[in-house]
Structures are given as C-alpha cells and as structure tokens.
Design a protein around this motif. Structure first.
Motif, mmCIF file in Angstrom:
data_model
loop_
_atom_site.group_PDB
_atom_site.id
_atom_site.type_symbol
_atom_site.label_atom_id
_atom_site.label_comp_id
_atom_site.label_asym_id
_atom_site.label_seq_id
_atom_site.Cartn_x
_atom_site.Cartn_y
_atom_site.Cartn_z
ATOM 1 N N GLN A 71 0.844 -1.199 0.000
ATOM 2 C CA GLN A 71 0.000 0.000 0.000
ATOM 3 C C GLN A 71 0.870 1.235 0.000
ATOM 4 O O GLN A 71 2.066 1.178 0.250
ATOM 5 C CB GLN A 71 -0.897 0.013 1.242
ATOM 6 N N ALA A 84 1.821 -2.738 -9.806
ATOM 7 C CA ALA A 84 1.007 -2.727 -8.589
ATOM 8 C C ALA A 84 1.289 -1.484 -7.767
ATOM 9 O O ALA A 84 0.375 -0.854 -7.228
ATOM 10 C CB ALA A 84 1.276 -3.989 -7.778
ATOM 11 N N ALA A 121 -1.464 1.586 -6.989
ATOM 12 C CA ALA A 121 -1.913 1.597 -5.600
ATOM 13 C C ALA A 121 -2.244 3.009 -5.152
ATOM 14 O O ALA A 121 -1.794 3.975 -5.745
ATOM 15 C CB ALA A 121 -0.831 1.014 -4.705
ATOM 16 N N ARG A 130 -9.086 2.893 -4.840
ATOM 17 C CA ARG A 130 -9.890 1.901 -5.558
ATOM 18 C C ARG A 130 -9.051 0.641 -5.720
ATOM 19 O O ARG A 130 -7.882 0.626 -5.412
ATOM 20 C CB ARG A 130 -10.274 2.446 -6.921
ATOM 21 N N SER A 131 -9.652 -0.396 -6.281
ATOM 22 C CA SER A 131 -8.915 -1.651 -6.425
ATOM 23 C C SER A 131 -7.811 -1.467 -7.450
ATOM 24 O O SER A 131 -7.886 -0.637 -8.338
ATOM 25 C CB SER A 131 -9.862 -2.754 -6.867
ATOM 26 N N ARG A 132 -6.777 -2.289 -7.338
ATOM 27 C CA ARG A 132 -5.609 -2.063 -8.178
ATOM 28 C C ARG A 132 -5.752 -2.644 -9.568
ATOM 29 O O ARG A 132 -4.997 -2.306 -10.448
ATOM 30 C CB ARG A 132 -4.375 -2.671 -7.509
ATOM 31 N N CYS A 171 -4.814 -5.429 -10.771
ATOM 32 C CA CYS A 171 -3.567 -6.048 -11.230
ATOM 33 C C CYS A 171 -3.832 -7.110 -12.274
ATOM 34 O O CYS A 171 -3.085 -7.233 -13.258
ATOM 35 C CB CYS A 171 -2.837 -6.702 -10.047
ATOM 36 N N CYS A 172 -4.898 -7.883 -12.079
ATOM 37 C CA CYS A 172 -5.162 -8.968 -13.007
ATOM 38 C C CYS A 172 -5.473 -8.441 -14.398
ATOM 39 O O CYS A 172 -5.200 -9.118 -15.393
ATOM 40 C CB CYS A 172 -6.328 -9.821 -12.514
ATOM 41 N N TYR A 186 -1.276 -11.540 -5.818
ATOM 42 C CA TYR A 186 -2.311 -10.542 -6.070
ATOM 43 C C TYR A 186 -3.694 -11.164 -6.227
ATOM 44 O O TYR A 186 -4.671 -10.464 -6.448
ATOM 45 C CB TYR A 186 -1.986 -9.737 -7.329
ATOM 46 N N PRO A 226 -5.950 -12.541 -4.191
ATOM 47 C CA PRO A 226 -7.084 -12.242 -3.314
ATOM 48 C C PRO A 226 -7.861 -10.996 -3.695
ATOM 49 O O PRO A 226 -9.024 -10.853 -3.344
ATOM 50 C CB PRO A 226 -6.434 -12.060 -1.938
ATOM 51 N N GLU A 227 -7.232 -10.076 -4.460
ATOM 52 C CA GLU A 227 -7.954 -8.844 -4.790
ATOM 53 C C GLU A 227 -8.826 -8.987 -6.007
ATOM 54 O O GLU A 227 -9.611 -8.104 -6.311
ATOM 55 C CB GLU A 227 -6.948 -7.728 -5.115
ATOM 56 N N ALA A 228 -8.662 -10.079 -6.739
ATOM 57 C CA ALA A 228 -9.306 -10.164 -8.043
ATOM 58 C C ALA A 228 -10.806 -10.346 -7.926
ATOM 59 O O ALA A 228 -11.293 -11.003 -7.019
ATOM 60 C CB ALA A 228 -8.715 -11.337 -8.820
#
Lengths: 496, 344
Positions: free
Chosen positions: A3, B131, B135, B139-141, B143-144, B239, B241-243
C-alpha cells in the motif's frame, strides 16, 4: 500488502487531486427531494437519489408506462391476463394496471385485463385448512379489484389436454405501422362512442376485427374443486423429485402451462408476469448455471413468444425490488404472502437459492451489480449463436418449448463431453447396469394416463421410453430429468 | 469396506470415482480415459493439425503441467512438436519459484524452454512496479487486468521467438465457467461474444490459440497430476485475493456442491450465448504502435503501457479512456531503467 506509505525506491507518482466526492454534495442535498427540490425525501433509491413521496410515485408509474409504451406489444382493447401470485411484485403490477385503467389517470391504459391466481399449496405441502384460508384472502382482494378473475389449483394440471405441449406456429409479427393504426382506430372509436369504457368491465368495441372476441365470460371463476386423489398425486410427484432445483423448475413449468391454458380457454392473448429487475437478474444467472444459455433472451426478455399464440410479457422488469417494496409500503398495496416451495430452505439447497443469496450479497458490496446484469441481458438476442447453421424449423423441447440446443454431431462441446462418458458407462457389463437399476415404484396414476405406458411396463421398456422422451428435450431439461424419480417418463399429456 | 473393482479393466481396485459420471476407475484407467478425452477434443475440434509447432504456455502450475504432459504423450499420434514458453511477470516471491518448477519440467521432459520477461518486453514494467503504480487511489488495483493483457502479448512474442504455429494454454472447464459468470457480472459483452468456443482461429496475423483441457474439470486435472506424480507449483499468485474472479470462483465452488454437473452446464451455456450484433467486438486490425492484433487503433497492451508511462495507470481501464487522445508521454513516472526495448 504493498500500500501507499511503504518505502520504495522510486516515489509513487502523485495523481491529480480527485474531484470532490459526490457523497459530500449529496449529504448537503439529502434535505430535499432530488427531483422537485421542495418535498421532504422519504426514501433513497438508485445510487443515492432521495425522492419525496409524490415524485417517487410519479417515477414509479412513469417507469411502468414507459416499459409498456416502448415495446408497443399490447394493442388497445386486447385481453391481457395478469398472473398474480400474491407477492409484492405482482401485487404492485396489479395495482398499477388498476390505477392505469381508471378514467382519472393521465393516459388511460387501453387493454382489457383479467387476473389469474394459481394455488400451489399441494406442491408446497400445505394442509387444506391453510389453503382454504389463503384462498379466502385471495378472493376478498380480487373481488375488490373488480376485474374478472380466475382461481386455479395446481392439481388441475392433470386435466390439461395434450395440445398444451404442442408448439403452436407463431402468428406473423405485426409491424410498427399496425400498432399506430390500431391505436388511432381505437381512439376514434372511443370518441365516436361517447363516454364508453367503464372501469370494471370495459365494453368491447366491435370495430377491431383483427382480435377475436370470446363469448361473454363469467366475471369470476373460483377454482374447480379438486379431488383429494389429485392433491395426493401432485404431492407424490413433487416428493419423488430428488433435488430442490429440479422441483422448482418443474413447478415453474407446470405453473406456466396452467396459466397459458387458462389464457387460451378464456381468449386472452397476452399474459403479464410481475418479475422485477432484481428477480430477472437472479433468474438470468440461475438459468446460465442450469445450462439455458441459449434461451436467456426468452426467459428474461420483455416478451416471450415461444408459446406461439399467447405472449408472456414482463412489464415490471425495470423496477428494482427495493422500489417495489417501498411503493407497496408507502401506498398500502394489499398482498397475500404464502410459503413457497423454497421458503426457509438453506442456502445450498438449490441453485436458485444460491444465486439469490449471491446476487443480493454482491449487490450490497457493488451496488451496480443488478443493473449491470440487466443491461447485459438487454443485449441478448433470440437467435442461435451467429455462425451456426440456423434451420428455421428446428424441433422444440417438449417441456420448455424452446428450440433444441443440443447437437449430437459436434462432439467438441460440453454436451459432447458428457454424452461420450455416458456412452462408455452404458457399455459397461450387464452386471453394472443391473446393480444400478433402482427399485421402481409405480408412478402416480394421473401422470401417464394418456400414454398408458408405465402401468405394468417392464423396466427395459420404461428405459426405452425414457430415452425416447429425453431425445426430445433441450440440454437443461435433460439435466433436470436426471433428478426426477424413476418411472416419470414425462409430463402429463406427452404426445409422441 | 473394500473399494469396488475398476469399471474399465475389472482387474485393479478402483482408486477414485470420476466427478462427471460417478464411474469407479483405477489410476491407470482414469489417466488413459483422460488422455483419450483430450485427444478426442483436439481431433474433433481440429485444433492442432499435423506438422504444427505448438507453443505451450507453461506457468509451472497444475493446468499447464498436465497440459504439457498430456500433449507430450499425444504428440507422436498428432504429429506435432512442442516448445515450452514461460512468462516471467516479475512478481517477487511467486514467479521465481514457479519458474524453477518449469525449468525442472523442461529438463525432465527434454523440451526446449524459452522464458520471456515483462521487464524486457515492456520497458521495465514488472507486475510489482505496476502494482505500486496503481496503488493508493482508494480503488482496487486491477492487477489482473494488466497482467492478463500483458501476459497474452508476452506469450505471443515468446511463441514467435520459437517459431511456433499454434499456442495452447491450460484453461480447464472451471476456468471457462468462472469466466462466463464473471463477464456477466461485469457486463463485459465483448468478451461474452468472443468466448465460448475452444479458442480463437487466429485472425489478422495473430497465432491461433486453443485450450485442449477446456472440457476437463479442475478436479480431474488435479487427479491426473496426482496419479502421474507430476511435479508442479501449487501456490496462488500474491495478487489473487484482490481479483474480482474470486467472487465467481467462490460461487462456482458453492454451486458444485448443489449440482456437480454445473461446471459443464455453464460451459454449455457459454457456447450457446447469442449476443446482439452491436455488442460484438469490432473487426480486428493492426495496432498502430506494435502491429499486433487490435480492435481499436491501439492494442490494449500498448494502451495500458502508455497509461503506466504517463503516470496515469487507470487510463485504459473503464472510464479513464477519456484521456487517451491527449498528447504523448509527459515527464511523469518512468519505470526503472533497463535494457533497450526490442523491436516487435
């Protein structure tokens, strides 16, 4: 995880300052309705819009009229059957129609409605006293509407003729020009006839020849008394279905056929169901998981014409469930709540329950979920996928009356993968099949009457019959059939 | 209670029940059946013609390991030759271990291995750098989103480097089922219209791709890897878990409990979706920057990289598109200096 604030080699680039968040603005404006800016807001819908009571009513009614008007499918003077379950969405729809018919409304609705109520108590396992009580409530509500109504019990499905499952050839679609002409003609007639068109039994103008009029019908027809044997047969049918998913699908199929039968006998050419936006989004994902990807446009679109002569229409498809609930609360719409087949069932009991829980949960986290799914559903078309050989007269599924979507020729597909394993399974030695053969109870007497097949038929004959029926089903109906108990080779009235 | 005899050879004791049919099979017969089904898919779908040079996208995970193994067994019968292509996205603590597994596999199977790295191909942008760049906006990144687009470009590049004619990836039935659910939830009609088949035939100069394992469920892939004692890397990406795919995956797992055939039912639905012509993606043409296949003037990979270079990583994602027509890169954030960009 990585972060902002952690130490890195290069500095994190500075984004331009974000625009002032809409939340701040809104919090200041929460004091007034966003539309009229004068009234005190009573609820918040959509993405944080606060509405006062009158503006909300106007918005709600406008949406209902807009859906009907945009699609131009319901011709003036046409007989439309409202499928009322007693639940909030269909009650709201019923009341919208009632208000629209009254002469005080801005643009009076011009069709001729009737109401049908299906008593599904036998499928849900309710005792006769509860059913009678519910029926009394239903009768009092429907009498107060003043519309012609028909109450049918699900047991009557045993008495349906074979023609129910036959696919009617579709009527030629009327173009836009015809609609406009019909409306103009109707208006002229109304003006010519003076102050005709009373609210409760709209007299029928004789000038419109393209629609056929039935003989004058009874204003109300309560359910014909069903025998205890039929109730018993129905509950046995539903108990023999192994999974709740297949039960719900079976119930839906039987209910649809019953309602269509009522519509046909009494001369209705359209049926309106009260599916709301939320329900349709859930239904779309459920049907996707059931293998009905080919038929999504029919199952969740505005008009469903697969039955040929009667078209099922969904006017509430743009109303969110939250709006419906608030409207019913604010304007005291009477509803009758009856336990359904999946009331109080755990989340993992059926695909329908699971999808409902998932969508509602996701909606809480991402508030645009339902509207996104709805917008995607609007882009689905009623055709076989582009690029496939589309023959105009493909055979239709026996149960759901959609074009068959299984292609035995193409084996590099999901269907192909499953049928090859099934084939290898059947080729296993006789020992295996005999071990797997379940003890077959005789099927309910009313079910296969017309075929006279299952009484006394040998197991191998029954299997052949079953294979024969399965050939005529679409992919998802085949999967559902696997969950039906042995001996149920088909619905009542299957004609080969 | 002893296990029943195998339904196929009737000699050995059954070791598993196939999730699809409930048939009890011993290990050897199951593997044979699995390989036969993959062969059938490839032949019936006419995916890999004889003489093809096939680039296998190898990540070191179970799907690509099983895919490479099965194709290696079937290669003589199909008349194709295999090359392994691995992509190094530059995800610390994950990709290095996975690549070690791929190298071991390549040595064991004696297949040529080529590794292509994001850092080399995309001007120094590794996934970790991406990433960090995305960041901090609250909001969500996503990454996927970046990784998926860039990996497909990298795979294409790697395949060209080894002179391949076809690309195969190890997507299984569960992946396809999750994809269709996810695309509906996100309203991605373009991908819904494009997906559903067994792969893409390769229009406009892009290499044809296919997914031979598409009709095999994930459970069977894992069981095959177990019975053949394959060595693969089984941790999930840092990464992951954020998807958003996680929601679809969770739903699919729950659906499978209710009705085990739901995976293939969803694949069947995906095959039969009919979308309006307006929702179909545009005819593909060449990207003005890198000459790859694109449905817009700039391909998605170039657009994403452009956004990253300008310090506005969300430029190509969702509503950020409005800034695309602005001028060439300003002196915003630059990726760490690295070797010269190869000409595509």
């Amino acid at each position: 995880m990585c972060q902002v604030g952690e130490d890195y080699r290069e500095p994190v680039p500075k984004d331009p300052p974000p625009p002032p968040r809409p939340g701040h603005e809104q919090q200041k404006c929460m004091k007034w309705c966003v539309k009229c800016k004068k009234g005190a807001p009573v609820l918040v819908i959509r993405a944080g819009d606060a509405f006062c009571r009158d503006c909300f009513k106007a918005y709600y009614v406008h949406k209902f009229r807009a859906v009907l008007g945009k699609n131009r499918l319901i011709f003036p003077g046409e007989k439309v059957l409202l499928a009322w379950s007693g639940g909030p969405s269909s009650s709201s729809m019923l009341w919208q129609v009632l208000e629209g018919l009254s002469r005080e409304s801005a643009k009076q609705l011009r069709f001729v409605p009737g109401v049908v109520y299906v008593d599904e108590g036998a499928a849900c396992g309710r005792n006769p006293e509860d059913r009678a009580e519910t029926l009394a409530e239903v009768q009092s509500i429907l009498r107060s509407t003043g519309l012609p109504w028909h109450g049918v019990a699900l047991e009557e499905v045993f008495g349906l003729p074979q023609s129910v499952l036959r696919h009617f050839s579709q009527e030629p679609a009327m173009g836009d020009g015809a609609y406009k002409e019909a409306v103009d003609g109707f208006i002229q007639q109304q003006q010519g006839l003076g102050t005709e068109g009373a609210r409760d039994s709209p007299s029928l103008s004789p000038g419109l020849e393209q629609l056929s009029w039935p003989s004058p019908h009874n204003p109300q027809s309560p359910a014909r008394p069903h025998t205890a044997a039929e109730t018993e047969a129905l509950s046995r049918l539903f108990n023999s279905v192994r999974t709740l998913t297949a039960k719900e699908e079976l119930l839906q199929t039987l209910r649809t056929h019953l309602i269509l039968h009522v519509a046909r006998t009494h001369g209705y050419s359209k049926v309106m169901t009260g599916d709301s936006c939320t329900r349709l989004a859930i239904k779309l994902l459920t049907n996707l998981a059931l293998g009905r990807g080919a038929f999504l446009a029919w199952d969740t679109g505005f008009a469903d014409e697969r039955h040929g002569d009667v078209v099922v229409v969904r006017p509430m498809r743009e109303h969110m469930l939250k709006e419906v609930a608030f409207y019913n609360h604010l304007f005291a719409i009477p509803t009758v709540l009856t336990p359904a087949i999946d009331t109080k069932a755990p989340e993992k009991a059926s695909i329908h329950r699971l999808m409902e829980a998932f969508v509602l949960q996701l909606q809480a986290q991402f508030p645009s979920t339902v509207s996104t799914v709805y917008r995607t559903s609007e882009k689905l078309v009623k055709a076989p996928r582009a690029g496939r050989a589309a023959s105009p007269s493909r055979p239709c599924c026996l149960l759901c009356l959609c074009m068959l979507d299984v292609d035995s020729a193409d084996s590099a597909t999901a269907f192909g993968a499953q049928s090859t394993t099934a084939l290898s399974l059947r080729q296993a030695p006789a020992l295996q099949t005999q071990a797997k053969e379940p003890t077959v109870p005789c099927c309910s007497p009313g079910l296969c009457e017309d075929r006279g097949c299952c009484r006394g038929a040998r197991p191998s004959e029954r299997e052949d019959l079953q294979a024969c029926v399965i050939e005529q089903l679409c992919y998802s109906c085949r999967v559902n059939m696997k969950d039906l108990g042995p001996g149920h080779a088909g619905d009542p009235g299957v004609s080969d | 209670m002893p296990a029943p005899p195998c339904a196929s050879c009737h000699a050995a004791r059954a070791a598993l029940r196939r999730p699809r049919s409930g048939q009890a099979l011993c290990g050897a017969c199951f593997c044979a059946a699995f390989e036969a089904e993959v062969l059938h898919t490839v032949l019936a779908g006419r995916l890999l013609p004889p003489g093809a040079v096939v680039a296998v996208g190898a990540s070191g995970g179970k799907d690509s390991t099983v895919l490479a193994h099965v194709l290696r067994e079937l290669a003589p019968r199909l008349g194709v030759s295999l090359r392994l292509v691995a992509v190094d996205e530059g995800i610390g603590g994950y990709r290095d271990a996975a690549l070690a597994a791929v190298r071991r596999q390549a040595a064991r199977w004696e297949l040529p291995l080529t590794v292509v790295a994001y850092a080399d191909l995309f001007g120094g942008w590794t996934m970790d750098a991406v990433a960090r760049s995305t960041a901090g906006s609250g909001r969500s990144r996503a990454c996927c989103t970046f990784c998926g687009v860039l990996r497909r470009r990298a795979l294409e590049e790697g395949a060209r480097l080894v002179g391949a004619t076809h690309i195969v990836t190890g997507h299984n039935a569960d992946d396809m089922a999750e994809t269709v659910l996810m695309n509906f939830l996100r309203g991605d009609t373009g991908r819904l219209a494009r997906g559903g088949g067994l792969g893409s035939p390769g229009e406009g100069g892009a290499l044809p791709r296919c997914r031979p394992l598409q009709l095999a469920s994930q459970k069977e892939v894992v069981l095959y890897a177990h019975f053949r004692r394959l060595d693969y890397f089984s941790e999930e990406c840092v990464y992951a878990p954020e998807a958003f795919r996680g929601h679809a995956r969770d739903l699919l797992k729950r659906l499978e409990v209710v009705r085990p055939s739901v995976v293939l039912d969803l694949v069947h639905s995906a095959e039969r979706l009919a979308l309006a012509p307006a929702a179909q993606p545009a005819r593909p043409r060449a990207c003005t920057c890198c000459r790859a296949l694109a449905s817009r003037p700039l391909c998605q990979a170039c657009t994403l990289l452009d956004g990253l270079d300008r310090g506005r990583p969300r430029l190509a994602i969702g509503k950020g598109r409005r800034g695309l027509d602005e001028e060439a890169p300003r002196a915003g954030a630059q990726p760490p200096p690295s070797a010269a960009l190869p000409a595509f």
